[in-house]
Design an enzyme around this catalytic site. Structure first.
Site, PDB file in Angstrom:
ATOM      1  N   ARG A  86       0.851  -1.192   0.000  1.00  0.00           N
ATOM      2  CA  ARG A  86       0.000   0.000   0.000  1.00  0.00           C
ATOM      3  C   ARG A  86       0.887   1.242   0.000  1.00  0.00           C
ATOM      4  NH1 ARG A  86      -2.661   2.873   5.060  1.00  0.00           N
ATOM      5  NH2 ARG A  86      -3.729   4.480   3.899  1.00  0.00           N
ATOM      6  N   HIS A 134      -2.783  10.872   1.170  1.00  0.00           N
ATOM      7  CA  HIS A 134      -2.170  10.652   2.484  1.00  0.00           C
ATOM      8  C   HIS A 134      -1.515  11.968   2.902  1.00  0.00           C
ATOM      9  CE1 HIS A 134      -0.686   7.223   5.242  1.00  0.00           C
ATOM     10  NE2 HIS A 134      -0.358   8.348   5.827  1.00  0.00           N
ATOM     11  N   GLU A 179      -7.101   8.278   6.830  1.00  0.00           N
ATOM     12  CA  GLU A 179      -7.305   8.921   8.118  1.00  0.00           C
ATOM     13  C   GLU A 179      -7.752  10.377   8.018  1.00  0.00           C
ATOM     14  OE1 GLU A 179      -4.015   8.423  10.758  1.00  0.00           O
ATOM     15  OE2 GLU A 179      -4.013   6.263  10.603  1.00  0.00           O
ATOM     16  N   ASN A 307      -7.148   1.438  10.465  1.00  0.00           N
ATOM     17  CA  ASN A 307      -5.809   1.622  11.038  1.00  0.00           C
ATOM     18  C   ASN A 307      -5.936   1.576  12.550  1.00  0.00           C
ATOM     19  OD1 ASN A 307      -5.094   2.094   8.401  1.00  0.00           O
ATOM     20  ND2 ASN A 307      -4.487   4.231   8.695  1.00  0.00           N
ATOM     21  N   TYR A 309      -3.578   1.334  16.216  1.00  0.00           N
ATOM     22  CA  TYR A 309      -2.283   1.301  16.899  1.00  0.00           C
ATOM     23  C   TYR A 309      -2.424   1.101  18.398  1.00  0.00           C
ATOM     24  CZ  TYR A 309      -0.165   3.056  12.596  1.00  0.00           C
ATOM     25  OH  TYR A 309       0.269   3.187  11.310  1.00  0.00           O
ATOM     26  N   GLU A 384      -3.303  -0.316   8.374  1.00  0.00           N
ATOM     27  CA  GLU A 384      -2.083   0.065   9.111  1.00  0.00           C
ATOM     28  C   GLU A 384      -2.124  -0.533  10.498  1.00  0.00           C
ATOM     29  OE1 GLU A 384      -1.064   4.259   9.429  1.00  0.00           O
ATOM     30  OE2 GLU A 384      -1.638   4.552   7.332  1.00  0.00           O
TER      31      GLU A 384
HETATM   32  C1  GCO Z   1      -1.187   7.524  10.021  1.00  0.00           C
HETATM   33  C2  GCO Z   1      -0.364   7.485   9.137  1.00  0.00           C
HETATM   34  C3  GCO Z   1       1.047   7.170   9.145  1.00  0.00           C
HETATM   35  C4  GCO Z   1       1.787   7.322  10.421  1.00  0.00           C
HETATM   36  C5  GCO Z   1       1.547   6.166  11.320  1.00  0.00           C
HETATM   37  C6  GCO Z   1       2.302   6.249  12.623  1.00  0.00           C
HETATM   38  O1  GCO Z   1      -1.978   7.170   9.054  1.00  0.00           O
HETATM   39  O2  GCO Z   1      -1.250   8.074  11.075  1.00  0.00           O
HETATM   40  O3  GCO Z   1      -0.915   6.807   8.117  1.00  0.00           O
HETATM   41  O4  GCO Z   1       1.453   8.087   8.199  1.00  0.00           O
HETATM   42  O5  GCO Z   1       3.127   7.432  10.145  1.00  0.00           O
HETATM   43  O6  GCO Z   1       0.202   6.073  11.628  1.00  0.00           O
HETATM   44  O7  GCO Z   1       1.919   7.370  13.336  1.00  0.00           O
END
Ligand code: GCO
Length: 479
Positions: A86, A134, A179, A307, A309, A384
């Site tokens: 991607r 992006h 995002e 995404n 985290y 992500e």
């Molecule tokens: C995000 C982004 C990435 C970041 C990653 C880490 O979508 O926030 O796609 O560009 O680098 O998430 O923070």
């Protein structure tokens, strides 16, 4: 008669046949070559060159020099066995003369770069997935209002058509936006991302124009690349109230509204959440939503990109003590959280990444199951997931990143659990292939499974890259 079967193996989590294993990057974070190939400045060029905006004054001018080294990078992906990749297209490479009123001519050099990248990937057996936005908006559009202007959404729809027409014959998946939460709230409310504005009304206007941009781009892709599939990538939050109190539940409702439902509902239900509109009534009357917009936004998508985290812990703030901001948006600074003055993000004990983000893979499972419930019939991909950790390089140059491997193990198991529980997750993109420009943090935070020496541009696969290659080869996570 019964046959004796071997008990199912408990030492491996097997993924479904055909599961896509990928990695993700973004144009401004890796390409460099910002003045080459006819590219004009984006908001991130302006922002990173503004003193005080990015740690240590770092910029994406060179980044990973991927623009010149993409063949080497594709060869690394092939060695790791990735089945998909991607990446994002930099809008100012494609139509460098765009203005608010006119897309301007298409730049053949810009299209050529991405066309060569796509061909290189296909030759290596790697399926390309393109993100159209992006975050590197052409600066000329920001000068005319950026995402607070409807015309930015209209030009985005046209730009999407150009890219889809040029590459759609070879690209099976187009992701319209990455995002939009970050683009709108970090770009226009807290100002920690480009263009660095701090205006709550502007941020909510941007939310709508980003949603509209998604809808217009989705229609463009359907027209220009009818065999490609259409996706939208959201950074959805797994929101956890700190206690069972009604006040904390109210804090969670508001954060869920601003981060999740204000993006999910228009696309999936064709409406903005009434509670979010009521919560923000003092900021805006939402008159930027014009008749017909929600029909455009709600056209069906094929894939929802998620995404994830870290979890989002929230608590009601009583003003009796200093406000906690585990996400670093301290008191006195502009907040991305509009109409949330009485909400705080309490510090959590436990393991954290180098970003200070709590590690909790349960959130991945819960989020994927929620999306599966709310978007029935829509395929899901993790677009992500990954972690920044300080790397340890040993005397032989080996990069030992056990923390990252642990993080990935936990989150891959969480994805597997969601699939077992019925979520139609068909792919996983690890963030990120290479260490890269981590926005306002510059190069200090390393998310890559491949280490980049920024002095020499030498790439070194970390232990986590070898771990991931093994997962891909087995299509399974071994314990
Ligand atoms: C995000 C982004 C990435 C970041 C990653 C880490 O979508 O926030 O796609 O560009 O680098 O998430 O923070």
């Amino acid at each position: 008669m019964t046959t004796t079967q071997a008990a199912p193996s408990t030492d491996a989590l097997q993924f479904p046949a055909g599961f896509l294993w990928g990695s993700a990057t973004a144009s401004y974070q890796i390409e460099g070559a910002v003045t080459e190939g006819g590219r004009t400045p984006s908001i991130w060029d302006t922002f990173s060159h503004t003193p005080g905006r990015v740690e240590r004054g770092e910029t994406g001018d060179v980044a990973d020099d991927h623009y010149h080294r993409f063949r080497e990078d594709v060869a690394i992906m092939a060695r790791l066995g990735l089945t998909t990749y991607r990446f994002s297209v930099s809008w100012p490479r494609i139509t460098p003369q765009v203005t608010a009123d006119d897309l301007g001519p298409v730049n053949p050099e810009g299209i050529g770069f991405y066309s060569d990248l796509v061909d290189e990937l296909l030759a290596a057996g790697i399926s390309p997935s393109i993100t159209l936005y992006h975050w590197d908006l052409p600066q000329a559009l920001e000068d005319a209002g950026g995402w607070t202007s409807r015309r930015t959404a209209e030009r985005f729809g046209e730009y999407a058509e150009v890219v889809a027409a040029a590459l759609g014959d070879r690209v099976p998946l187009f992701i319209t936006l990455n995002e939009p939460w970050c683009s709108a709230y970090l770009g226009y409310a807290s100002g920690v991302h480009a263009p660095g504005r701090t205006d709550d009304a502007a941020a909510l206007t941007a939310v709508h124009h980003l949603n509209l941009a998604h809808g217009l781009a989705a229609a463009s892709i359907r027209r220009a690349a009818p065999t490609s599939r259409v996706a939208l990538t959201l950074n959805l939050a797994w929101v956890r109230p700190q206690t069972d109190s009604p006040e904390d539940a109210e804090a969670a409702r508001r954060v869920d509204g601003l981060q999740n439902r204000v993006f999910l509902d228009p696309v999936l239900k064709g409406a903005y959440p009434a509670d979010v509109q009521a919560d923000t009534a003092a900021v805006t009357d939402w008159s930027f939503v014009q008749p017909g917009d929600l029909d455009v936004i709600a056209a069906p998508i094929d894939v929802l990109g998620v995404n994830y985290y870290s979890p989002t812990h929230v608590r009601h703030w009583t003003r009796e003590r200093p406000k906690e901001h585990a996400d670093g948006h301290g008191e006195g600074k502009a907040s991305p959280w509009i109409a949330c003055d009485d909400v705080e993000f309490p510090f959590q004990h436990g393991r954290k990444t180098d970003m200070g983000w709590s590690i909790d893979p349960r959130g991945m499972t819960e989020l994927l199951l929620r999306v599966a419930r709310e978007a029935p019939g829509c395929e899901i991909m993790v677009t992500e997931n990954g972690a920044a950790f300080p790397d340890v390089i040993d005397a032989n140059g080996r990069v030992i990143d056990t923390d990252r491997i642990d993080y990935l193990r936990g989150h891959l198991a969480a994805v597997h659990e969601a699939i077992e529980a019925g979520a139609p997750v068909t792919g996983y993109y690890l963030w990120s292939l290479l260490d890269n420009f981590e926005w306002a943090w510059g190069y200090g935070k390393r998310f890559g499974i491949v280490h980049v020496d920024y002095n020499t541009q030498v790439r070194t696969p970390k232990d986590s890259a070898l771990f991931y290659a093994d997962v891909i080869r087995r299509n399974a996570l071994t314990r």
